[in-house]
Design a protein around this motif. Sequence first.
Motif, PDB file in Angstrom:
ATOM      1  N   GLU A 186       0.850  -1.186   0.000  1.00  0.00           N
ATOM      2  CA  GLU A 186       0.000   0.000   0.000  1.00  0.00           C
ATOM      3  C   GLU A 186       0.889   1.241   0.000  1.00  0.00           C
ATOM      4  O   GLU A 186       1.695   1.431   0.910  1.00  0.00           O
ATOM      5  CB  GLU A 186      -0.923   0.049   1.232  1.00  0.00           C
ATOM      6  CG  GLU A 186      -1.856   1.264   1.162  1.00  0.00           C
ATOM      7  CD  GLU A 186      -2.585   1.609   2.464  1.00  0.00           C
ATOM      8  OE1 GLU A 186      -2.177   1.135   3.533  1.00  0.00           O
ATOM      9  OE2 GLU A 186      -3.552   2.389   2.388  1.00  0.00           O
ATOM     10  N   ASP A 246     -12.405   2.761   5.831  1.00  0.00           N
ATOM     11  CA  ASP A 246     -10.965   2.891   6.071  1.00  0.00           C
ATOM     12  C   ASP A 246     -10.630   4.379   6.112  1.00  0.00           C
ATOM     13  O   ASP A 246     -10.663   5.065   5.089  1.00  0.00           O
ATOM     14  CB  ASP A 246     -10.193   2.172   4.952  1.00  0.00           C
ATOM     15  CG  ASP A 246      -8.686   2.158   5.199  1.00  0.00           C
ATOM     16  OD1 ASP A 246      -8.149   3.200   5.633  1.00  0.00           O
ATOM     17  OD2 ASP A 246      -8.054   1.125   4.945  1.00  0.00           O
ATOM     18  N   GLU A 254     -11.969   5.473   2.437  1.00  0.00           N
ATOM     19  CA  GLU A 254     -12.510   4.498   1.488  1.00  0.00           C
ATOM     20  C   GLU A 254     -13.545   3.642   2.194  1.00  0.00           C
ATOM     21  O   GLU A 254     -13.426   3.392   3.388  1.00  0.00           O
ATOM     22  CB  GLU A 254     -11.367   3.586   1.014  1.00  0.00           C
ATOM     23  CG  GLU A 254     -10.267   4.346   0.321  1.00  0.00           C
ATOM     24  CD  GLU A 254      -8.903   3.785   0.602  1.00  0.00           C
ATOM     25  OE1 GLU A 254      -8.594   3.444   1.768  1.00  0.00           O
ATOM     26  OE2 GLU A 254      -8.127   3.680  -0.347  1.00  0.00           O
ATOM     27  N   THR A 269      -5.250  -2.577   4.865  1.00  0.00           N
ATOM     28  CA  THR A 269      -5.072  -2.640   3.407  1.00  0.00           C
ATOM     29  C   THR A 269      -3.952  -3.597   3.000  1.00  0.00           C
ATOM     30  O   THR A 269      -4.197  -4.523   2.212  1.00  0.00           O
ATOM     31  CB  THR A 269      -4.861  -1.236   2.797  1.00  0.00           C
ATOM     32  OG1 THR A 269      -5.998  -0.435   3.106  1.00  0.00           O
ATOM     33  CG2 THR A 269      -4.703  -1.302   1.287  1.00  0.00           C
TER      34      THR A 269
HETATM   35 MG   LIG Z   1      -4.647   3.506   3.726  1.00  0.00          MG
END
Ligand SMILES: [Mg+2]
Length: 416
Positions: A22, A220, A227, A381
């Motif tokens: 990520e 998130d 998100e 993530t």
């Molecule tokens: Mg993130």
Amino acid sequence: MIETWLGNEQTVNDSQIIVGLEIGTSKVCVAVGEVGENQAVNIIGLGQAKSRGVRKGEIIDVALAEEDVRNAIVEAEQVADVEIRSVFLGVTGSHVRGFNNTGVHPVVSADREITGADIQDVIKNAKAINLPTDHSVVHVIRQHFRVDGQDGVLNPEGMLGAKIEVDVHVVSGRYNRLQNPIRLVNGLHLEVDNISSSALASSLAILGMEQKELGTLVIDLGAGVTEYAVYSAGVIKHTGVLAVGGDHVSNDLAYGLKVPLARAEQIKIDHGSAVIDPEARDRKVGLSDDSLIPGRQINLGHMQKIMSMRLQETLELIAKDIGRAGLIEYLRAGVILCGGGARIPHITRLARDVFKLPVAVGRASTVSGVKNALDEPEFATPVGLIKFGAFQAKASPRRGGIGRVIRRQVAALFGR
Ligand SMILES: [Mg+2]
Ligand SMILES: Nc1ncnc2c1ncn2[C@@H]1O[C@H](COP(=O)(O)OP(=O)(O)O)[C@@H](O)[C@H]1O
């Protein structure tokens, strides 16, 4: 583009190593996982670097981002004792969109028995989507089939029917903006096994089958973007990205309290709250250790008010979007928060007030290994990217593209 099937879990035969990357706004994070039989993920290494080249989830300085990714990869390689050759990459940003689409296909065989070829055709039809020319597809995720109007069919093969339909959830993004992180990774001589929307990855890390079945909203709360993803009846129904995150909270604080941004970020971490703590209303904290602003004091109540307003606004935007999609009443397992913002004191209380649903902080409960990754919501993530990789490996086990990681000991044998 690869069709993604995120249904019931099956077994993979051999354990394999899968890497999730990520490139976040606050941190670059690499997680190395060993996926055994029955899809159990064991995290064997984590690498991290402070992210300096990303804003709102997207790269704004390639050289800086590249250095940060390289450092995180090197650390993960050392911890896991592997050589990383390829990664599953999380993608995000305000250009990433989620929407639903339906494919339709007539069954042509004389006996009207639905074959594997019919299923392929209806899925192909669902993938034929009119996207804006600069957009490309990230995911086409199968939800349910319908046979002659009969809803909720999981696998129509062998059934009789005249018409099959399939509902899919599509995630798309601007082609160039999706390519930026991919090119960066390739520039480090790493391959990208596949990309996944970060929202989807986080939800994979923290939701169990039951939550997906009952209906859950995962949010998130990152530094540059927020998100979210909705599951119901075991499938993904909705995803979205807001280009607002913890950095905006810090910006508001810097502006409202008239302090430098770095200072605002620290005040947020040290004294922040998602709701105004009644005891803090009139409390003051000194900024005396800051030589630039000697003797300054800030009012905690004022500070928490600024913070709660921005957080509430962000959550309300999500509630509105989910409401528009008609999904609020499907969230029987409530809301699960992850990302660094899930650590904000009382954030679950604020979210409960906004959504009028039970809210909890997510844990990557379906993985084991490096303790850190399990306890901290901001690793959802990268950990989820490993799960995503495991699903892909299962869906196309002979695709050579997965898990190009070489254990150091083995690499040594081959003189690498
Ligand atoms: Mg993130
Ligand atoms: N205890 C805390 N209180 C308030 N904000 C926090 C706390 N811990 C982390 N954050 C915020 O979470 C964000 C980082 O979350 P993270 O999920 O790691 O971001 P990203 O994935 O975007 O890099 C930052 O904005 C940071 O300020």
